[in-house]
Scaffold this motif. Structure first.
Motif, PDB file in Angstrom:
ATOM      1  N   CYS B  23       7.822 -28.196 109.473  1.00  0.00           N
ATOM      2  CA  CYS B  23       8.693 -28.697 110.530  1.00  0.00           C
ATOM      3  C   CYS B  23      10.220 -28.580 110.087  1.00  0.00           C
ATOM      4  O   CYS B  23      11.319 -28.280 110.725  1.00  0.00           O
ATOM      5  CB  CYS B  23       8.602 -30.064 110.507  1.00  0.00           C
ATOM      6  SG  CYS B  23       7.038 -30.825 111.153  1.00  0.00           S
ATOM      7  N   ALA B  24      10.667 -28.768 108.611  1.00  0.00           N
ATOM      8  CA  ALA B  24      11.659 -28.767 108.044  1.00  0.00           C
ATOM      9  C   ALA B  24      12.686 -27.325 108.407  1.00  0.00           C
ATOM     10  O   ALA B  24      13.755 -27.152 108.828  1.00  0.00           O
ATOM     11  CB  ALA B  24      11.804 -28.858 106.597  1.00  0.00           C
ATOM     12  N   SER B  25      11.415 -26.217 108.126  1.00  0.00           N
ATOM     13  CA  SER B  25      12.109 -24.672 108.505  1.00  0.00           C
ATOM     14  C   SER B  25      12.356 -24.579 109.960  1.00  0.00           C
ATOM     15  O   SER B  25      13.040 -23.573 110.194  1.00  0.00           O
ATOM     16  CB  SER B  25      11.283 -23.747 107.897  1.00  0.00           C
ATOM     17  OG  SER B  25      11.081 -24.102 106.432  1.00  0.00           O
ATOM     18  N   LEU B  26      11.516 -25.349 110.811  1.00  0.00           N
ATOM     19  CA  LEU B  26      11.452 -24.941 112.244  1.00  0.00           C
ATOM     20  C   LEU B  26      12.860 -25.409 113.046  1.00  0.00           C
ATOM     21  O   LEU B  26      13.319 -24.896 113.726  1.00  0.00           O
ATOM     22  CB  LEU B  26      10.415 -25.773 112.960  1.00  0.00           C
ATOM     23  CG  LEU B  26       8.975 -25.092 112.741  1.00  0.00           C
ATOM     24  CD1 LEU B  26       7.912 -26.195 113.234  1.00  0.00           C
ATOM     25  CD2 LEU B  26       8.999 -23.621 113.384  1.00  0.00           C
ATOM     26  N   ALA B  27      13.308 -26.342 112.098  1.00  0.00           N
ATOM     27  CA  ALA B  27      14.699 -26.967 112.981  1.00  0.00           C
ATOM     28  C   ALA B  27      15.774 -26.164 113.277  1.00  0.00           C
ATOM     29  O   ALA B  27      16.266 -26.307 114.376  1.00  0.00           O
ATOM     30  CB  ALA B  27      15.109 -28.153 111.883  1.00  0.00           C
ATOM     31  N   ALA B  28      15.936 -25.276 112.277  1.00  0.00           N
ATOM     32  CA  ALA B  28      17.066 -24.422 112.610  1.00  0.00           C
ATOM     33  C   ALA B  28      16.903 -23.585 113.783  1.00  0.00           C
ATOM     34  O   ALA B  28      17.726 -23.174 114.581  1.00  0.00           O
ATOM     35  CB  ALA B  28      17.244 -23.418 111.288  1.00  0.00           C
ATOM     36  N   TYR B  29      15.612 -23.423 114.199  1.00  0.00           N
ATOM     37  CA  TYR B  29      15.310 -22.689 115.355  1.00  0.00           C
ATOM     38  C   TYR B  29      15.228 -23.206 116.578  1.00  0.00           C
ATOM     39  O   TYR B  29      15.025 -22.801 117.630  1.00  0.00           O
ATOM     40  CB  TYR B  29      14.105 -21.579 115.260  1.00  0.00           C
ATOM     41  CG  TYR B  29      14.025 -20.896 114.090  1.00  0.00           C
ATOM     42  CD1 TYR B  29      14.712 -19.446 114.286  1.00  0.00           C
ATOM     43  CD2 TYR B  29      13.655 -21.257 112.501  1.00  0.00           C
ATOM     44  CE1 TYR B  29      14.509 -18.525 112.760  1.00  0.00           C
ATOM     45  CE2 TYR B  29      13.811 -20.604 111.593  1.00  0.00           C
ATOM     46  CZ  TYR B  29      14.102 -18.978 111.931  1.00  0.00           C
ATOM     47  OH  TYR B  29      14.283 -18.243 110.643  1.00  0.00           O
ATOM     48  N   GLU B  30      15.150 -24.757 116.402  1.00  0.00           N
ATOM     49  CA  GLU B  30      14.613 -25.562 117.465  1.00  0.00           C
ATOM     50  C   GLU B  30      16.113 -25.945 118.134  1.00  0.00           C
ATOM     51  O   GLU B  30      15.961 -26.354 119.412  1.00  0.00           O
ATOM     52  CB  GLU B  30      13.615 -26.648 117.166  1.00  0.00           C
ATOM     53  CG  GLU B  30      12.323 -26.139 116.726  1.00  0.00           C
ATOM     54  CD  GLU B  30      11.545 -27.308 116.123  1.00  0.00           C
ATOM     55  OE1 GLU B  30      10.328 -27.375 116.444  1.00  0.00           O
ATOM     56  OE2 GLU B  30      12.012 -28.360 115.424  1.00  0.00           O
ATOM     57  N   ASN B  31      17.184 -26.073 117.557  1.00  0.00           N
ATOM     58  CA  ASN B  31      18.270 -26.771 117.809  1.00  0.00           C
ATOM     59  C   ASN B  31      19.191 -25.854 118.201  1.00  0.00           C
ATOM     60  O   ASN B  31      19.484 -24.872 117.346  1.00  0.00           O
ATOM     61  CB  ASN B  31      18.770 -27.673 116.782  1.00  0.00           C
ATOM     62  CG  ASN B  31      17.845 -28.782 116.440  1.00  0.00           C
ATOM     63  OD1 ASN B  31      17.174 -29.021 117.338  1.00  0.00           O
ATOM     64  ND2 ASN B  31      17.789 -29.262 115.222  1.00  0.00           N
ATOM     65  N   GLY B  32      20.122 -25.793 119.292  1.00  0.00           N
ATOM     66  CA  GLY B  32      20.945 -24.951 119.921  1.00  0.00           C
ATOM     67  C   GLY B  32      22.342 -25.070 119.304  1.00  0.00           C
ATOM     68  O   GLY B  32      22.282 -26.086 118.388  1.00  0.00           O
ATOM     69  N   ALA B  33      23.213 -24.252 119.691  1.00  0.00           N
ATOM     70  CA  ALA B  33      24.477 -24.511 118.984  1.00  0.00           C
ATOM     71  C   ALA B  33      25.549 -25.787 119.589  1.00  0.00           C
ATOM     72  O   ALA B  33      26.295 -26.365 118.905  1.00  0.00           O
ATOM     73  CB  ALA B  33      25.250 -23.169 119.459  1.00  0.00           C
ATOM     74  N   ARG B  34      24.944 -26.272 120.840  1.00  0.00           N
ATOM     75  CA  ARG B  34      25.656 -27.378 121.344  1.00  0.00           C
ATOM     76  C   ARG B  34      24.655 -28.080 122.154  1.00  0.00           C
ATOM     77  O   ARG B  34      24.026 -27.819 122.947  1.00  0.00           O
ATOM     78  CB  ARG B  34      26.822 -27.042 122.229  1.00  0.00           C
ATOM     79  CG  ARG B  34      27.737 -28.186 122.604  1.00  0.00           C
ATOM     80  CD  ARG B  34      28.622 -27.665 123.704  1.00  0.00           C
ATOM     81  NE  ARG B  34      29.699 -26.697 123.181  1.00  0.00           N
ATOM     82  CZ  ARG B  34      30.671 -26.094 123.931  1.00  0.00           C
ATOM     83  NH1 ARG B  34      30.774 -26.395 125.246  1.00  0.00           N
ATOM     84  NH2 ARG B  34      31.916 -25.442 123.311  1.00  0.00           N
ATOM     85  N   TYR B  35      24.592 -29.424 121.620  1.00  0.00           N
ATOM     86  CA  TYR B  35      23.633 -30.500 122.173  1.00  0.00           C
ATOM     87  C   TYR B  35      21.946 -30.277 122.156  1.00  0.00           C
ATOM     88  O   TYR B  35      21.310 -30.910 121.938  1.00  0.00           O
ATOM     89  CB  TYR B  35      23.867 -30.778 123.817  1.00  0.00           C
ATOM     90  CG  TYR B  35      25.423 -30.997 123.865  1.00  0.00           C
ATOM     91  CD1 TYR B  35      26.138 -31.642 123.326  1.00  0.00           C
ATOM     92  CD2 TYR B  35      26.043 -30.063 125.122  1.00  0.00           C
ATOM     93  CE1 TYR B  35      27.524 -32.024 123.203  1.00  0.00           C
ATOM     94  CE2 TYR B  35      27.425 -30.461 125.070  1.00  0.00           C
ATOM     95  CZ  TYR B  35      28.103 -31.405 124.258  1.00  0.00           C
ATOM     96  OH  TYR B  35      29.454 -31.492 124.428  1.00  0.00           O
ATOM     97  N   ASP B  36      21.927 -28.946 122.559  1.00  0.00           N
ATOM     98  CA  ASP B  36      20.533 -28.665 122.733  1.00  0.00           C
ATOM     99  C   ASP B  36      19.429 -28.769 121.589  1.00  0.00           C
ATOM    100  O   ASP B  36      19.647 -28.562 120.651  1.00  0.00           O
ATOM    101  CB  ASP B  36      20.475 -27.023 122.992  1.00  0.00           C
ATOM    102  CG  ASP B  36      19.400 -26.563 123.816  1.00  0.00           C
ATOM    103  OD1 ASP B  36      18.807 -27.159 124.420  1.00  0.00           O
ATOM    104  OD2 ASP B  36      18.896 -25.219 123.412  1.00  0.00           O
ATOM    105  N   ARG B  37      18.191 -29.577 121.967  1.00  0.00           N
ATOM    106  CA  ARG B  37      17.143 -29.987 121.064  1.00  0.00           C
ATOM    107  C   ARG B  37      15.865 -29.685 121.633  1.00  0.00           C
ATOM    108  O   ARG B  37      15.596 -30.257 122.794  1.00  0.00           O
ATOM    109  CB  ARG B  37      17.428 -31.381 120.806  1.00  0.00           C
ATOM    110  CG  ARG B  37      18.490 -32.074 119.990  1.00  0.00           C
ATOM    111  CD  ARG B  37      18.586 -31.387 118.621  1.00  0.00           C
ATOM    112  NE  ARG B  37      20.219 -31.743 118.067  1.00  0.00           N
ATOM    113  CZ  ARG B  37      21.154 -30.910 118.020  1.00  0.00           C
ATOM    114  NH1 ARG B  37      21.018 -29.511 118.761  1.00  0.00           N
ATOM    115  NH2 ARG B  37      22.354 -31.045 117.647  1.00  0.00           N
ATOM    116  N   GLY B  38      15.037 -29.064 121.071  1.00  0.00           N
ATOM    117  CA  GLY B  38      13.645 -28.550 121.600  1.00  0.00           C
ATOM    118  C   GLY B  38      12.798 -28.653 120.388  1.00  0.00           C
ATOM    119  O   GLY B  38      13.048 -29.234 119.234  1.00  0.00           O
ATOM    120  N   SER B  39      11.525 -28.202 120.870  1.00  0.00           N
ATOM    121  CA  SER B  39      10.279 -28.181 119.787  1.00  0.00           C
ATOM    122  C   SER B  39       9.626 -26.880 119.910  1.00  0.00           C
ATOM    123  O   SER B  39       9.022 -26.605 120.982  1.00  0.00           O
ATOM    124  CB  SER B  39       9.668 -29.657 120.269  1.00  0.00           C
ATOM    125  OG  SER B  39       8.595 -29.509 119.223  1.00  0.00           O
ATOM    126  N   ALA B  40       9.312 -26.461 118.734  1.00  0.00           N
ATOM    127  CA  ALA B  40       8.766 -25.217 118.554  1.00  0.00           C
ATOM    128  C   ALA B  40       7.344 -25.086 118.197  1.00  0.00           C
ATOM    129  O   ALA B  40       7.234 -25.941 117.343  1.00  0.00           O
ATOM    130  CB  ALA B  40       9.532 -24.134 117.911  1.00  0.00           C
TER     131      ALA B  40
END
Lengths: 473, 473
Positions: B23-40
């Motif tokens: 989970c910790a490492s995934l976060a950098a790839y899940e969140n966009g540059a502005r607002y965007d929050r997802g889940s991989a």
């Protein structure tokens, strides 16, 4: 070859004067700019997108094969009918009324039948131009179909990079009109569909209107002939000029001594510009230009060019053997006459190749070494656009020694040259002339299966009807 | 959300360090540059084209949805997973080893994961650069996927016009690799397939390598702030500058007084450059540049710019109210800070629009009149690229008065602005940011059925697998 029923139906769409069927009038549409001789069942001359659409829809439904024709100045049998007599030519020569200038957007909306010279003639008073410089005077639809480059590609790019919008008629049963005319310079809202219709010989649809980018017309121009010390000095010379002249540099054209000599011999109005008339092995025509009027406090452009040439000449390992600044009109006159000039040197077999920039000269040097042992009575008369990697690689056959050039000989020669250009040097077998019937065999030979499959799928998707002289699938 | 079987199989392709699942490492790839929050479900980090191909083939066969991610600096939710937790991110962040400069061709072959700043940092000593100027620092694959423009489009064009070749992996069961890397500047031997993969958010294939055109780095730069007399004076001003400066003009950026004021207030390192601190209603940042080193006998570029501004100022009906030449670094610092600055003015609802050039200001003027009656507590903080018709049309909501911005309010506001931009002004709802999940609804709304049908067909033809965040069909 085409029934009265079809002639009547098409005349109903276009009016009687929109359908050409008498032999005398057909000839101009049947014969290409060079060699090419075909036979048309009929010529259709629509006056606008709606008429093109109606014609195309009718022909697709009736399984009539259509060959779109623009200015008919191409060299690859792309715009003329074959010899079957079954094909119908759809000419754009009456598609000219739209001429809608947007000064603020620096763009113009024109019909696809408008001639390049008309566009630029009408724009000149306003100080703008469509920056594609060609020896021929095509209509713009054909320029789009072949994505022409020309002599100032180095500065302005090709037709593709100067096209802001298109209107296209697809060869389906409805003659669907696709409007891509927005004229926006930036638009990333999906597939940039106009790209599919540029450089694809009308196979995926007939371009009927377009929006073109315009540039400021050059107001100061200065030219020089540069003689590189050796063949391998040409690229260092180009780099040195680009480094010192940047966006001033608007052409860097190579001319072989053979091409120059043949042209001087056959075009009496040209003066031999070289000392004692000794034509060097290779000459570069370099042009620098600025779009603004001369300013009092500014160094004249001739002086800029002379300063730079002195710098390049003075450098260690200078790539220059000789250089002189001269009148632009006269220098370009020789360059633009080469295409005609080499035709008089013997039987011409012409190639329109391109390479990564450094490989143009490498390829020509390789050919000079190897050609004589493969084709002893063939000489090289190349010239081209070193600044963008294009070369008009012209071979001239001495028919007095080799005997007349027949189809088998020409085919052997072409096969061999293309194999070296494409397989050995990673080059293109058509830089700016397109494919056409003439290059169909080389498309078939050098195109990967996956690309052909994609093209066949794209054809079904866009224009399933029989359209154009090329089969990309 | 994704079985152990798949994890094991993918780790076999990429090695254990090529598959991210904690989970910790995934976060950098899940969140966009502005607002965007997802889940991989997983992040895949291939090291080259062959590994991308193997991953894609596996995922297509197993019906796993792939989201390609490059630098993840985009603003339209194009490179992040949705919130389902079912999507797998394929990151290009380890695709960086290839860096193959061809000086003679003025081009470079790089992996798609290479950062813009890396390319230009490494090229700088040789006096070359990839001429796309952005406030962000993306990886090049994302620049291709969105066809970014930036601040110097006016002189150098967009990513599309600076791309000479691509290598692409298609989302089919074989993970087919399409090699379009020739690096030729001229090649008209069929469909220019690379165009399909530029600006289409990775929906038709994943770009893994590319060949980019390079330009000579500017060696002299001069900038000025220009205050137009009125809004309608901006286009005459641009025309006057283009007429007198031609290819010297490398930027013509518009900044609204609102955007400048907000930025000066929130970025303490910036100095207020205006007389008495009075920020004008609208300011143009004009830049002129030359790629060569200063020459002794040449007028300095500052003086050229001053001469031209004096000429423009002195003309009848002069479009200028004020102008001053100043230090380029400082002038650009304000321009590049605007994007951050306006975020501090309140709740931002940002639009990336484009128009024919004259319509940028016409649209903004129309909005200034009409917005207050439709959305009383919303203010306009626009800035953009007047030279190419792009505008970052930023709206800031006064939440103290309007209440917090909820999804319904933002949707209403967006719907209204886009309808004016697209329907009334013929503009684009995404100039240079691409489509992404964020603009999917507007793609669906504003795209003609025929274009959607063509896109759906093209998708089947190229990458039938589930690839990317956008559905163009």
């Amino acid at each position: 070859m085409i029934g009265e029923r079809h002639k009547t139906a098409l005349a109903e769409i276009l009016g009687a004067d929109g359908v050409v069927q008498d032999c005398a009038s057909l000839a101009a549409y049947e014969n290409g700019a060079r060699y090419d001789r075909g036979s048309a069942a009929l010529v259709l001359r629509p006056r606008g997108t709606a008429e093109v659409s109606a014609c195309v829809a009718y022909c697709v439904r009736e399984h009539i094969e259509l060959i779109p024709q623009s200015g008919n100045t191409g060299l690859v049998s792309g715009s003329t009918p074959d010899t079957s007599g079954a094909q119908v030519v759809l000419s754009l020569d009456r598609m000219t009324p739209i001429f809608d200038l947007d000064i603020d957007n620096r763009s113009i909306h024109v019909d696809a039948g408008t001639r390049l010279s008309d566009i630029n003639g009408r724009l000149e008073p306003g100080g703008l131009f469509f920056p594609i410089d060609l020896s021929a005077d095509p209509r713009v639809g054909g320029m789009l179909a072949t994505n022409t480059g020309g002599s100032r590609f180095l500065k302005y790019g090709d037709v593709r990079s100067n096209t802001l919008g298109l209107k296209v008629v697809l060869a389906d049963e409805a003659g669907t009109v696709v409007d891509l005319l927005s004229g926006l310079r930036k638009n990333n809202t999906g597939v940039d569909w106009k790209q599919l219709f540029i450089g694809t010989s009308g196979a995926f649809g007939i371009v009927t209107e377009c929006v073109l980018n315009l540039e400021r017309l050059p107001r100061q121009v200065s030219t020089a002939y540069l003689v590189p010390r050796t063949g391998t000095a040409v690229m260092p010379l180009l780099r040195a000029m680009e480094e010192r002249l940047g966006s001033y540099l608007s052409a860097f054209e190579g001319m072989s001594g053979n091409a120059i000599t043949a042209t001087l011999a056959h075009v009496p109005s040209l003066r031999n510009p070289f000392q004692n008339g000794d034509v060097p092995n290779y000459v570069i025509l370099a042009e620098v230009s600025r779009s603004w009027l001369p300013r009092d406090d500014e160094q004249p452009l001739d002086a800029v060019l002379e300063t730079v040439l002195a710098e390049v000449w003075g450098a260690e390992d200078a790539p220059l053997a000789n250089a002189f600044v001269g009148p632009a009109r006269e220098m370009w006159a020789l360059r633009h006459a080469l295409s005609e000039g080499v035709k008089h040197a013997g039987r011409l077999v012409a190639f329109d190749l391109s390479f990564r920039r450094a490989d143009v000269l490498a390829f020509c040097d390789w050919m000079k070494l190897e050609l004589p042992s493969h084709f002893p009575d063939v000489a090289i008369f190349d010239f081209g656009h070193i600044g963008d990697g294009g070369v008009h690689f012209n071979l001239v056959v001495d028919e007095a020694r080799a005997g007349p050039v027949d189809i088998a000989f020409e085919r052997r020669l072409r096969d061999w040259v293309y194999s070296i250009a494409v397989d050995r040097f990673g080059g293109s077998f058509s830089a700016e002339h397109g494919v056409g019937r003439k290059n169909q065999a080389y498309y078939d030979l050098y195109t990967q299966k996956k690309h052909k499959d994609l093209a066949a799928g794209l054809k079904q998707l866009t224009s399933p009807g029989r359209l154009g002289s090329v089969c990309f699938g």
